[in-house]
Design a protein around this motif. Structure first.
Motif, mmCIF file in Angstrom:
data_model
loop_
_atom_site.group_PDB
_atom_site.id
_atom_site.type_symbol
_atom_site.label_atom_id
_atom_site.label_comp_id
_atom_site.label_asym_id
_atom_site.label_seq_id
_atom_site.Cartn_x
_atom_site.Cartn_y
_atom_site.Cartn_z
ATOM 1 N N PHE A 32 70.013 18.108 43.688
ATOM 2 C CA PHE A 32 70.099 19.550 43.505
ATOM 3 C C PHE A 32 71.372 19.899 42.717
ATOM 4 O O PHE A 32 72.330 19.127 42.697
ATOM 5 N N PHE A 33 71.363 21.059 42.097
ATOM 6 C CA PHE A 33 72.537 21.524 41.361
ATOM 7 C C PHE A 33 72.815 22.981 41.713
ATOM 8 O O PHE A 33 71.919 23.727 42.140
ATOM 9 N N ALA A 34 74.053 23.389 41.511
ATOM 10 C CA ALA A 34 74.463 24.788 41.693
ATOM 11 C C ALA A 34 75.619 25.059 40.738
ATOM 12 O O ALA A 34 76.641 24.363 40.782
ATOM 13 N N THR A 52 84.573 28.794 36.396
ATOM 14 C CA THR A 52 83.249 28.187 36.323
ATOM 15 C C THR A 52 83.225 26.938 37.201
ATOM 16 O O THR A 52 84.253 26.288 37.409
ATOM 17 N N SER A 53 82.051 26.621 37.723
ATOM 18 C CA SER A 53 81.935 25.446 38.585
ATOM 19 C C SER A 53 80.511 24.903 38.519
ATOM 20 O O SER A 53 79.554 25.648 38.259
ATOM 21 N N LEU A 54 80.389 23.612 38.760
ATOM 22 C CA LEU A 54 79.089 22.939 38.797
ATOM 23 C C LEU A 54 79.117 21.913 39.917
ATOM 24 O O LEU A 54 80.020 21.072 39.989
ATOM 25 N N LYS A 55 78.124 21.991 40.796
ATOM 26 C CA LYS A 55 78.044 21.082 41.939
ATOM 27 C C LYS A 55 76.710 20.350 41.914
ATOM 28 O O LYS A 55 75.654 20.970 41.759
ATOM 29 N N LEU A 56 76.755 19.018 42.057
ATOM 30 C CA LEU A 56 75.568 18.171 42.127
ATOM 31 C C LEU A 56 75.520 17.517 43.503
ATOM 32 O O LEU A 56 76.519 16.979 43.976
ATOM 33 N N THR A 57 74.355 17.562 44.122
ATOM 34 C CA THR A 57 74.163 16.965 45.442
ATOM 35 C C THR A 57 72.942 16.058 45.401
ATOM 36 O O THR A 57 71.871 16.487 44.949
ATOM 37 N N VAL A 105 79.193 15.742 44.076
ATOM 38 C CA VAL A 105 80.205 15.756 43.022
ATOM 39 C C VAL A 105 80.331 17.193 42.534
ATOM 40 O O VAL A 105 79.321 17.855 42.290
ATOM 41 N N ARG A 106 81.578 17.647 42.399
ATOM 42 C CA ARG A 106 81.777 19.019 41.949
ATOM 43 C C ARG A 106 82.944 19.104 40.978
ATOM 44 O O ARG A 106 83.997 18.509 41.204
ATOM 45 N N TYR A 107 82.716 19.864 39.885
ATOM 46 C CA TYR A 107 83.759 20.134 38.903
ATOM 47 C C TYR A 107 83.990 21.637 38.844
ATOM 48 O O TYR A 107 83.025 22.426 38.845
ATOM 49 N N ALA A 108 85.255 22.036 38.785
ATOM 50 C CA ALA A 108 85.588 23.457 38.700
ATOM 51 C C ALA A 108 86.714 23.649 37.694
ATOM 52 O O ALA A 108 87.605 22.799 37.562
ATOM 53 N N ALA A 117 111.076 44.623 32.849
ATOM 54 C CA ALA A 117 111.189 43.913 34.124
ATOM 55 C C ALA A 117 109.908 43.189 34.486
ATOM 56 O O ALA A 117 109.873 42.430 35.458
ATOM 57 N N ARG A 118 108.848 43.432 33.751
ATOM 58 C CA ARG A 118 107.575 42.760 34.013
ATOM 59 C C ARG A 118 107.566 41.392 33.358
ATOM 60 O O ARG A 118 108.392 41.068 32.496
ATOM 61 N N GLY A 119 106.613 40.580 33.745
ATOM 62 C CA GLY A 119 106.471 39.257 33.164
ATOM 63 C C GLY A 119 105.023 38.972 32.821
ATOM 64 O O GLY A 119 104.125 39.766 33.107
ATOM 65 N N SER A 120 104.796 37.831 32.205
ATOM 66 C CA SER A 120 103.452 37.391 31.836
ATOM 67 C C SER A 120 103.249 35.977 32.351
ATOM 68 O O SER A 120 104.204 35.235 32.572
ATOM 69 N N SER A 121 102.003 35.606 32.557
ATOM 70 C CA SER A 121 101.695 34.260 33.042
ATOM 71 C C SER A 121 100.401 33.773 32.413
ATOM 72 O O SER A 121 99.527 34.563 32.059
ATOM 73 N N HIS A 122 100.308 32.462 32.271
ATOM 74 C CA HIS A 122 99.104 31.819 31.743
ATOM 75 C C HIS A 122 98.863 30.563 32.568
ATOM 76 O O HIS A 122 99.638 29.603 32.499
ATOM 77 N N ASN A 123 97.809 30.584 33.389
ATOM 78 C CA ASN A 123 97.498 29.471 34.281
ATOM 79 C C ASN A 123 96.149 28.865 33.927
ATOM 80 O O ASN A 123 95.194 29.588 33.613
ATOM 81 N N GLN A 124 96.085 27.551 34.006
ATOM 82 C CA GLN A 124 94.824 26.842 33.783
ATOM 83 C C GLN A 124 94.770 25.656 34.725
ATOM 84 O O GLN A 124 95.745 24.914 34.874
ATOM 85 N N ASP A 125 93.635 25.490 35.397
ATOM 86 C CA ASP A 125 93.518 24.416 36.368
ATOM 87 C C ASP A 125 92.108 23.852 36.374
ATOM 88 O O ASP A 125 91.135 24.570 36.077
ATOM 89 N N GLN A 126 91.996 22.583 36.718
ATOM 90 C CA GLN A 126 90.708 21.907 36.819
ATOM 91 C C GLN A 126 90.683 21.105 38.118
ATOM 92 O O GLN A 126 91.712 20.659 38.607
ATOM 93 N N SER A 127 89.487 20.929 38.637
ATOM 94 C CA SER A 127 89.329 20.173 39.871
ATOM 95 C C SER A 127 88.054 19.347 39.794
ATOM 96 O O SER A 127 87.003 19.835 39.351
ATOM 97 N N LEU A 128 88.156 18.096 40.212
ATOM 98 C CA LEU A 128 86.999 17.211 40.308
ATOM 99 C C LEU A 128 87.014 16.590 41.694
ATOM 100 O O LEU A 128 87.994 15.944 42.070
ATOM 101 N N ALA A 129 85.957 16.801 42.426
ATOM 102 C CA ALA A 129 85.894 16.291 43.809
ATOM 103 C C ALA A 129 84.568 15.595 44.039
ATOM 104 O O ALA A 129 83.536 15.984 43.461
ATOM 105 N N ALA A 130 84.605 14.582 44.872
ATOM 106 C CA ALA A 130 83.383 13.852 45.230
ATOM 107 C C ALA A 130 83.438 13.522 46.703
ATOM 108 O O ALA A 130 84.520 13.353 47.291
ATOM 109 N N GLY A 131 82.295 13.477 47.330
ATOM 110 C CA GLY A 131 82.252 13.177 48.755
ATOM 111 C C GLY A 131 80.933 12.533 49.158
ATOM 112 O O GLY A 131 79.930 12.590 48.444
ATOM 113 N N TRP A 132 80.955 11.915 50.329
ATOM 114 C CA TRP A 132 79.744 11.264 50.878
ATOM 115 C C TRP A 132 79.587 11.649 52.326
ATOM 116 O O TRP A 132 80.549 11.647 53.071
#
Length: 222
Positions: free
Chosen positions: A109-111, A167-172, A183-186, A207-222
């Motif tokens: 399955f996918f999501a 964005t994310s994609l999960k495979l089961t 397995v899931r990638y985000a 007095a204000r500031g700016s930010s630029h964030n980018q992150d990735q995650s790869l997880a797997a489980g059984w």
């Protein structure tokens, strides 16, 4: 108060800021649980509690959603603390789409989800006291402040912008009735201009500031 955020059976907390690392769209959340005390040992690390998120998996039926949240200053109430006669500009769009279902019936399955947000608006800068603005700008114009990053300040509205994508994609894959592989990638990215490191309203834009964030995650489980 610090909460520990757990996602994909792994810690999703930024060790530097304490905030969430990989953002998850609403359509990707199957359930969540907040525990303020008496948490299990594997969920330790947060002095204020635990936020555990379970993400959605696909089923034997295809299901999808498309939605849009929109906001505009034209239909919003004016901020009573804004000491100008001009209504501040603000516009926000937040589209989202999700699709889940089977790749192989009863087995695989996918999501997947994708969500974005674009917001532009104005914040109010107030310099209190009569003649304070002129004195500050006169001081910034002297040789002592010639190397300062700010050469003048101004009262009134100034523009702010922000945008983000998650964005994310999960495979089961089901091995047996009691065992499955996951397995899931985000991916998440966010950019904020002139809207961080300062309190809401009554703060000069320097007095204000700016930010630029980018992150990735790869997880797997059984």
């Amino acid at each position: 108060l610090e909460f520990r955020r757990v996602l994909f059976r792994s810690d999703n907390r930024d060790e530097t800021t304490g905030s969430t690392r990989v953002a998850v769209g609403q359509e990707a959340v199957a359930e969540f649980r907040v525990t303020a005390s008496n948490v299990a040992p594997e969920f330790g690390g947060g002095a204020g509690g635990n936020l555990n998120v379970v993400t959605l998996s696909g089923t034997n039926r295809f299901h999808g959603d498309v939605n849009l949240f929109a906001a505009d200053a034209f239909i919003e109430a004016r901020n009573a603390e804004d000491e100008t006669s001009v209504r501040p500009y603000r516009r926000q769009y937040q589209p989202e789409a999700a699709l889940n279902g089977p790749l192989q019936r009863d087995r695989t399955f996918f999501a997947g989800t994708i969500e974005g947000e674009v917001e532009s608006g104005q914040e109010f800068s107030e310099v209190p006291g009569s003649g304070v603005l002129a004195r500050i700008n006169a001081a910034l114009g002297t040789p002592q402040f010639s190397r300062a990053p700010v050469h003048s300040v101004a009262a009134g509205h100034f523009p702010t912008e922000s945008n983000s994508t998650q964005t994310s994609l999960k495979l089961t894959h089901r091995l047996t009735q009691s065992n499955e592989l996951m397995v899931r990638y985000a991916f998440s990215r966010a950019r904020i201009d002139r809207e961080v490191l300062g309190s809401d309203n009554f703060t000069e834009q320097s007095a204000r500031g700016s930010s630029h964030n980018q992150d990735q995650s790869l997880a797997a489980g059984w």
